[in-house]
Design a protein around this motif. Structure first.
Motif, PDB file in Angstrom:
ATOM      1  N   SER A  27      43.981  27.278  34.391  1.00 58.48           N
ATOM      2  CA  SER A  27      43.205  26.963  35.081  1.00 58.48           C
ATOM      3  C   SER A  27      42.752  27.751  36.600  1.00 58.48           C
ATOM      4  O   SER A  27      43.903  28.571  37.052  1.00 58.48           O
ATOM      5  CB  SER A  27      42.989  25.151  35.473  1.00 58.48           C
ATOM      6  OG  SER A  27      43.846  25.328  35.914  1.00 58.48           O
ATOM      7  N   VAL A  28      41.658  27.622  36.861  1.00 61.49           N
ATOM      8  CA  VAL A  28      41.372  28.579  38.173  1.00 61.49           C
ATOM      9  C   VAL A  28      40.717  27.317  39.165  1.00 61.49           C
ATOM     10  O   VAL A  28      39.855  26.574  38.955  1.00 61.49           O
ATOM     11  CB  VAL A  28      40.094  29.771  37.407  1.00 61.49           C
ATOM     12  CG1 VAL A  28      38.970  28.670  37.588  1.00 61.49           C
ATOM     13  CG2 VAL A  28      39.998  30.411  38.898  1.00 61.49           C
ATOM     14  N   CYS A  29      40.714  27.515  40.344  1.00 68.22           N
ATOM     15  CA  CYS A  29      40.409  26.872  41.627  1.00 68.22           C
ATOM     16  C   CYS A  29      39.134  27.480  41.345  1.00 68.22           C
ATOM     17  O   CYS A  29      38.733  28.391  41.484  1.00 68.22           O
ATOM     18  CB  CYS A  29      41.476  27.137  42.762  1.00 68.22           C
ATOM     19  SG  CYS A  29      40.079  26.561  44.002  1.00 68.22           S
ATOM     20  N   GLU A  30      38.174  25.684  41.510  1.00 65.41           N
ATOM     21  CA  GLU A  30      36.690  26.756  42.201  1.00 65.41           C
ATOM     22  C   GLU A  30      36.183  26.905  43.813  1.00 65.41           C
ATOM     23  O   GLU A  30      35.381  27.668  43.171  1.00 65.41           O
ATOM     24  CB  GLU A  30      35.946  25.274  40.868  1.00 65.41           C
ATOM     25  CG  GLU A  30      35.661  24.128  41.853  1.00 65.41           C
ATOM     26  CD  GLU A  30      35.215  22.668  41.307  1.00 65.41           C
ATOM     27  OE1 GLU A  30      34.843  22.174  41.968  1.00 65.41           O
ATOM     28  OE2 GLU A  30      35.035  22.848  39.814  1.00 65.41           O
ATOM     29  N   ARG A  31      36.845  26.889  44.555  1.00 58.72           N
ATOM     30  CA  ARG A  31      36.817  27.102  45.191  1.00 58.72           C
ATOM     31  C   ARG A  31      37.177  28.066  46.320  1.00 58.72           C
ATOM     32  O   ARG A  31      36.589  29.386  46.760  1.00 58.72           O
ATOM     33  CB  ARG A  31      37.409  25.587  46.008  1.00 58.72           C
ATOM     34  CG  ARG A  31      37.112  24.600  45.970  1.00 58.72           C
ATOM     35  CD  ARG A  31      36.147  24.407  46.985  1.00 58.72           C
ATOM     36  NE  ARG A  31      35.515  22.433  47.023  1.00 58.72           N
ATOM     37  CZ  ARG A  31      35.004  22.022  45.879  1.00 58.72           C
ATOM     38  NH1 ARG A  31      35.705  22.832  44.993  1.00 58.72           N
ATOM     39  NH2 ARG A  31      35.350  21.051  46.432  1.00 58.72           N
ATOM     40  N   TRP A  43      47.315  35.013  42.034  1.00 55.00           N
ATOM     41  CA  TRP A  43      45.712  36.037  42.261  1.00 55.00           C
ATOM     42  C   TRP A  43      45.205  36.278  41.234  1.00 55.00           C
ATOM     43  O   TRP A  43      47.061  37.560  40.656  1.00 55.00           O
ATOM     44  CB  TRP A  43      45.551  36.042  43.238  1.00 55.00           C
ATOM     45  CG  TRP A  43      45.510  35.949  44.304  1.00 55.00           C
ATOM     46  CD1 TRP A  43      46.429  35.847  45.166  1.00 55.00           C
ATOM     47  CD2 TRP A  43      44.862  34.834  45.311  1.00 55.00           C
ATOM     48  NE1 TRP A  43      46.378  35.112  46.572  1.00 55.00           N
ATOM     49  CE2 TRP A  43      45.399  33.861  46.559  1.00 55.00           C
ATOM     50  CE3 TRP A  43      43.743  34.256  45.077  1.00 55.00           C
ATOM     51  CZ2 TRP A  43      44.539  33.344  47.528  1.00 55.00           C
ATOM     52  CZ3 TRP A  43      42.722  33.018  45.712  1.00 55.00           C
ATOM     53  CH2 TRP A  43      43.073  33.299  46.796  1.00 55.00           C
ATOM     54  N   VAL A  44      44.526  36.116  40.199  1.00 57.34           N
ATOM     55  CA  VAL A  44      44.547  37.087  39.585  1.00 57.34           C
ATOM     56  C   VAL A  44      42.998  37.648  39.170  1.00 57.34           C
ATOM     57  O   VAL A  44      41.457  37.269  39.688  1.00 57.34           O
ATOM     58  CB  VAL A  44      44.287  36.240  37.352  1.00 57.34           C
ATOM     59  CG1 VAL A  44      43.397  37.371  36.368  1.00 57.34           C
ATOM     60  CG2 VAL A  44      45.875  35.739  37.884  1.00 57.34           C
ATOM     61  N   LYS A  45      42.939  39.220  39.031  1.00 56.03           N
ATOM     62  CA  LYS A  45      41.765  39.547  39.117  1.00 56.03           C
ATOM     63  C   LYS A  45      41.532  41.039  37.948  1.00 56.03           C
ATOM     64  O   LYS A  45      41.840  41.202  37.590  1.00 56.03           O
ATOM     65  CB  LYS A  45      41.290  40.835  40.329  1.00 56.03           C
ATOM     66  CG  LYS A  45      41.492  40.419  41.718  1.00 56.03           C
ATOM     67  CD  LYS A  45      40.738  39.559  41.970  1.00 56.03           C
ATOM     68  CE  LYS A  45      40.987  39.029  43.663  1.00 56.03           C
ATOM     69  NZ  LYS A  45      39.661  37.521  44.582  1.00 56.03           N
ATOM     70  N   PRO A  46      39.823  40.328  37.024  1.00 55.75           N
ATOM     71  CA  PRO A  46      39.158  39.282  37.646  1.00 55.75           C
ATOM     72  C   PRO A  46      39.175  38.503  37.323  1.00 55.75           C
ATOM     73  O   PRO A  46      40.256  38.026  36.581  1.00 55.75           O
ATOM     74  CB  PRO A  46      37.965  40.347  37.037  1.00 55.75           C
ATOM     75  CG  PRO A  46      38.028  40.870  35.804  1.00 55.75           C
ATOM     76  CD  PRO A  46      39.636  41.456  35.852  1.00 55.75           C
ATOM     77  N   VAL A  47      38.463  37.282  37.853  1.00 58.33           N
ATOM     78  CA  VAL A  47      39.085  35.397  37.271  1.00 58.33           C
ATOM     79  C   VAL A  47      38.570  35.133  36.115  1.00 58.33           C
ATOM     80  O   VAL A  47      37.277  35.561  36.219  1.00 58.33           O
ATOM     81  CB  VAL A  47      38.693  34.478  38.671  1.00 58.33           C
ATOM     82  CG1 VAL A  47      38.728  33.615  38.485  1.00 58.33           C
ATOM     83  CG2 VAL A  47      39.157  35.488  39.655  1.00 58.33           C
ATOM     84  N   PRO A  48      39.071  34.827  35.057  1.00 54.40           N
ATOM     85  CA  PRO A  48      38.188  34.887  34.250  1.00 54.40           C
ATOM     86  C   PRO A  48      37.201  33.513  33.610  1.00 54.40           C
ATOM     87  O   PRO A  48      38.316  32.679  35.199  1.00 54.40           O
ATOM     88  CB  PRO A  48      39.392  34.213  33.008  1.00 54.40           C
ATOM     89  CG  PRO A  48      40.561  34.503  33.806  1.00 54.40           C
ATOM     90  CD  PRO A  48      40.954  34.654  35.342  1.00 54.40           C
ATOM     91  N   LYS A  49      36.165  33.243  33.849  1.00 53.31           N
ATOM     92  CA  LYS A  49      35.274  32.187  33.746  1.00 53.31           C
ATOM     93  C   LYS A  49      35.516  31.276  32.887  1.00 53.31           C
ATOM     94  O   LYS A  49      35.610  30.358  33.074  1.00 53.31           O
ATOM     95  CB  LYS A  49      33.749  32.674  33.571  1.00 53.31           C
ATOM     96  CG  LYS A  49      33.699  33.540  34.217  1.00 53.31           C
ATOM     97  CD  LYS A  49      32.003  34.403  35.529  1.00 53.31           C
ATOM     98  CE  LYS A  49      31.450  35.310  36.008  1.00 53.31           C
ATOM     99  NZ  LYS A  49      32.573  35.118  37.263  1.00 53.31           N
ATOM    100  N   GLU A  50      36.334  31.624  32.156  1.00 61.08           N
ATOM    101  CA  GLU A  50      36.510  30.711  30.312  1.00 61.08           C
ATOM    102  C   GLU A  50      37.591  29.562  31.031  1.00 61.08           C
ATOM    103  O   GLU A  50      37.562  28.961  30.522  1.00 61.08           O
ATOM    104  CB  GLU A  50      36.364  30.835  29.490  1.00 61.08           C
ATOM    105  CG  GLU A  50      38.100  32.289  29.264  1.00 61.08           C
ATOM    106  CD  GLU A  50      37.552  33.098  30.189  1.00 61.08           C
ATOM    107  OE1 GLU A  50      38.441  34.075  29.513  1.00 61.08           O
ATOM    108  OE2 GLU A  50      37.054  33.736  29.741  1.00 61.08           O
ATOM    109  N   PHE A  51      38.503  29.853  32.203  1.00 58.22           N
ATOM    110  CA  PHE A  51      39.721  29.295  32.606  1.00 58.22           C
ATOM    111  C   PHE A  51      39.367  26.957  32.793  1.00 58.22           C
ATOM    112  O   PHE A  51      38.124  27.273  33.151  1.00 58.22           O
ATOM    113  CB  PHE A  51      40.347  29.550  33.679  1.00 58.22           C
ATOM    114  CG  PHE A  51      41.812  30.418  32.987  1.00 58.22           C
ATOM    115  CD1 PHE A  51      41.385  31.495  31.814  1.00 58.22           C
ATOM    116  CD2 PHE A  51      41.225  31.715  34.257  1.00 58.22           C
ATOM    117  CE1 PHE A  51      42.169  32.221  31.649  1.00 58.22           C
ATOM    118  CE2 PHE A  51      42.803  31.990  33.577  1.00 58.22           C
ATOM    119  CZ  PHE A  51      42.680  32.589  32.378  1.00 58.22           C
ATOM    120  N   PRO A  52      39.197  26.223  32.242  1.00 59.75           N
ATOM    121  CA  PRO A  52      39.683  25.282  32.898  1.00 59.75           C
ATOM    122  C   PRO A  52      39.289  25.354  34.644  1.00 59.75           C
ATOM    123  O   PRO A  52      39.873  25.941  35.276  1.00 59.75           O
ATOM    124  CB  PRO A  52      40.113  24.049  32.205  1.00 59.75           C
ATOM    125  CG  PRO A  52      41.182  25.144  31.321  1.00 59.75           C
ATOM    126  CD  PRO A  52      40.558  26.422  31.829  1.00 59.75           C
TER     127      PRO A  52
END
Length: 159
Positions: A27-31, A43-52
């Protein structure tokens, strides 16, 4: 060994910003974009948009203005070396945030008495105090209030 069973055990210091239930993985922090996967934040680059989406503990602390550590810098030496000291503070944060994404500076406030730095967690505050003391010497006092997951770091140099 005496076999006594009545020894005093230290309680676990509870951190209200770490939730008991696990975040969905990944999952990814929306902030801030930090990713939670395999039980750790990184930290993951690029941040996958499909993660919850979720809000990480550091961002929740920032929103609540609830620091995990405070660093107080004072003394005449500080006034003459403020820029160098602030550079050390920022370098320590940059180094720590790569390995521990939840360790962040919340605020740096300067006034006539000195500089106050608030951090999301106690480890970063302690490390900032140690780095400044290693670079410039002085008087360093680190206090962990009993029963709290918090640190107060004071550094002073007058010369």
């Amino acid at each position: 060994m005496n076999g006594r069973k009545d020894r005093l055990l230290k309680d676990y210091l509870h951190d209200p910003y770490f939730v008991k239930e696990k975040y969905p993985e990944p999952s990814v922090c929306e902030r801030c974009g930090v990713v939670f996967n395999e039980g750790i934040f990184s930290w993951v680059k690029p941040v996958p948009k499909e993660f919850p989406k979720m809000i990480c503990p550091a961002c929740r602390r920032l929103e609540d203005k609830c620091e995990g550590g405070i660093v107080l810098l004072t003394g005449k030496f500080l006034k003459n070396h403020k820029e160098e000291i602030i550079n050390i503070v920022k370098n320590v944060e940059t180094y720590k945030i790569e390995k521990r994404p939840l360790e962040r500076i919340m605020s740096i406030i300067e006034d006539e008495n000195g500089i106050e730095i608030k951090t999301t967690y106690e480890h970063l505050a302690r490390r900032i105090g140690e780095a400044i003391n290693n670079a410039f010497k002085g008087e360093l006092k680190i206090t962990y209030p009993e029963g709290e997951k918090y640190v107060r770091v004071k550094w002073f140099r007058d010369e």
